[in-house]
Enzyme design. Structure first.
Site, mmCIF file in Angstrom:
data_model
loop_
_atom_site.group_PDB
_atom_site.id
_atom_site.type_symbol
_atom_site.label_atom_id
_atom_site.label_comp_id
_atom_site.label_asym_id
_atom_site.label_seq_id
_atom_site.Cartn_x
_atom_site.Cartn_y
_atom_site.Cartn_z
ATOM 1 N N CYS A 69 26.828 15.219 -16.910
ATOM 2 C CA CYS A 69 27.367 13.942 -16.438
ATOM 3 C C CYS A 69 26.153 13.072 -16.119
ATOM 4 O O CYS A 69 25.373 13.392 -15.215
ATOM 5 C CB CYS A 69 28.197 14.180 -15.177
ATOM 6 N N CYS A 201 26.558 8.506 -21.671
ATOM 7 C CA CYS A 201 27.701 9.019 -20.909
ATOM 8 C C CYS A 201 28.323 10.102 -21.771
ATOM 9 O O CYS A 201 28.556 9.880 -22.972
ATOM 10 C CB CYS A 201 28.717 7.907 -20.646
HETATM 11 N N1 DGL Z 1 30.697 11.835 -18.242
HETATM 12 C C1 DGL Z 1 30.214 11.065 -17.118
HETATM 13 C C2 DGL Z 1 28.834 10.517 -17.449
HETATM 14 O O1 DGL Z 1 28.170 11.044 -18.329
HETATM 15 C C3 DGL Z 1 31.227 10.030 -16.739
HETATM 16 C C4 DGL Z 1 31.040 9.530 -15.347
HETATM 17 C C5 DGL Z 1 32.292 8.989 -14.702
HETATM 18 O O2 DGL Z 1 33.104 9.806 -14.285
HETATM 19 O O3 DGL Z 1 32.427 7.761 -14.617
HETATM 20 O O4 DGL Z 1 28.340 9.597 -16.815
#
Ligand code: DGL
Length: 273
Positions: A69, A201
């Site tokens: 994340c 992301c």
């Molecule tokens: N997969 C998360 C990232 O890489 C998403 C973050 C979120 O929950 O907004 O930032």
């Protein structure tokens, strides 16, 4: 046992690639679906929730946890590594997904955080698509500037995209969001395309084809599943103590059974904790 953490289902894009490359390695995945998305939360909340997630994975026997994340990695990783881990789980390790990406983009290995003669010559204009918190943290621009100071990075927050992916939105709304963000970047570049794009992301590889279609086929996209897999492969070669080769079990955990859905088939079902 290697733990993979994300705010929701986005980290599954990384887990799928890891599983494919390391079929006999055991993994536990934790999605904090009851608190997703993290992208607009306060730094305090992101740090608290990330530490809670790492703690759950380490309590399940993971000696190495990957923060799959970017938002957690950008806001909480340094604190977790420097102030929390040694007192709570001495000897364990936490890795993020941001530095492997910066390493891949700049071509400068992770342990060198200063530019080489060659990296000074990199004058590309790159676009970063990420959550608001990742963009505001300036982690990507800071890390890139240390290694390739002449790269120009245009960072674009993508509000609503993680929510739409988590909510299982269909082609039309997802494509509308992606096209909108890409058009904003092109407008900011006075109608020009970026030389390359960073998907910062772990949810966004799910809509990578939509980004590629909106950008056209000539704009290369840096995407984390492959990059993180190559980086972890290399890390484990030097740290075999964190591997646990066996039957290649994958355990999927979630903080909310109700909202968790699978972005990729074939991994199994989420279990609530
Ligand atoms: N997969 C998360 C990232 O890489 C998403 C973050 C979120 O929950 O907004 O930032």
């Amino acid at each position: 046992m290697i733990g993979i953490f994300d705010s929701g289902s986005g980290g599954l894009t990384v887990l799928c690639a890891l599983k494919k490359a390391m079929p006999t390695q055991d993994f536990i995945y934790l999605g904090d679906h009851s608190n997703a998305p993290y992208g607009h939360k306060s730094n305090e909340d992101i740090v608290r929730l990330t530490l809670q997630g790492i703690d759950m994975l380490m309590a399940h026997g993971c000696k190495l946890v990957i923060l799959a994340c970017n938002t957690s990695a950008a806001i909480a990783l340094r604190h977790a590594q420097q102030n929390w881990l040694e007192n709570t789980y001495p000897g364990n390790r936490i890795l993020g997904v941001l530095v492997p990406m910066v390493e891949a983009v700049s071509g400068v290995p992770w342990h060198i955080d200063e530019p080489s003669d060659n990296s000074h010559k990199d004058t590309r204009t790159l676009a970063l698509f990420a959550t608001r918190k990742t963009v505001e943290s300036t982690a990507y621009s800071d890390e890139l500037a240390k290694r390739s100071p002449n790269i120009k990075l245009l960072a674009k927050a993508c509000p609503g995209l993680v929510d739409a992916i988590e909510g299982g939105a269909g082609y039309a709304p997802l494509n509308g969001l992606v096209e909108g963000f890409v058009q904003e970047v092109i407008a900011e570049l006075d109608g020009k395309l970026p030389d390359a794009v960073i998907l910062g992301c772990t949810h966004f590889p799910v809509v990578e084809k939509l980004f590629q279609a909106a950008l056209g086929e000539n704009v290369p996209i840096y995407s984390q599943p492959t990059i993180v897999t190559e980086s972890l492969h290399d890390y484990l070669k030097h740290h075999p103590e964190f591997t646990s080769e066996s039957t290649g079990t994958v355990t999927l955990l979630t903080t909310s059974g109700e909202s968790a859905h699978l972005l990729h088939g074939g991994l199994g079902e989420f279990q609530s904790i």
